[in-house]
Design an enzyme around this catalytic site. Sequence first.
Site, short mmCIF file in Angstrom:
data_model
loop_
_atom_site.label_atom_id
_atom_site.label_comp_id
_atom_site.label_asym_id
_atom_site.label_seq_id
_atom_site.Cartn_x
_atom_site.Cartn_y
_atom_site.Cartn_z
CD GLU A 163 -16.84 32.46 -20.01
OE1 GLU A 163 -15.90 32.92 -20.68
OE2 GLU A 163 -17.64 31.62 -20.46
CG ASP A 165 -15.47 22.84 -16.98
OD1 ASP A 165 -15.31 21.68 -17.40
OD2 ASP A 165 -15.05 23.84 -17.57
#
Length: 241
Positions: A143, A67
């Site tokens: 998430e 990421d």
Amino acid sequence: MKIIRAKDYDAMSRKAANIISAQVILKPDCVLGLATGGTPVGTYKQLIEWYNKGDVDFSEVTTVNLDEYRGLPRENEQSYWSFMHHNLFDHVNIDPNRVHLPDGTNLDAEAECRHYDEVIRQLGGVDLQLLGIGGDGHIGFNEPGPAFDLGTHCVDLTESTIEANKRFFEKKEDVPRQAYTMGIKTIMQARKVLLVANGAGKAEIVKKAFFGPVTPEVPASILQMHPDFVLVGDEDALALI
Ligand code: PGA
């Protein structure tokens, strides 16, 4: 799922580094998926030490990171590009052309994410993906909540992740609010997955993720279904399992 118990953080780091160097020795031109965060720093330190001793050679290795913050240029101290260079790439013989991270400065999220998935596809996929785990069970910036079937995508960081990451920034307001992250689908397609966890703060989530139900509410729980998943944890992180 295989669980390897280590005495403490240093032992965890050595065991994880051993698994990574075994991968590099067995397949010198492998594709390593790499992670940022506090946990893998010791693993990278160990790899650098073994590189300096001549025990591991990164000259043919390709890397793809999980990421990157959206909006941060590489040169920013807090970019994951900077993190990876400070903690690993600047200290080993990796070819700079074989290092890949999402480009945080490409604000066209869809184009950037599509491009990153294509880079991974053209490399033939990831041989070994290293992961940390967030207190809420996130892996990469995946998430709790979204489905398991996403490739690389743009996410809004949750309040708890912004809170956890503010230690790296001067003030909380400086933490970017979005990031590009490999998705759960991308991570699950890696041929081998290695997750490192240390400290009592991770004990609850380790129990929930790997001994609880598989649910998008705990993104890491999907790893229970991966055919070649290794969890390396220190005694504190594994205390409840
Ligand atoms: P940490 O972060 O290694 O700094 O605990 C883990 C993560 O959020 O993935």
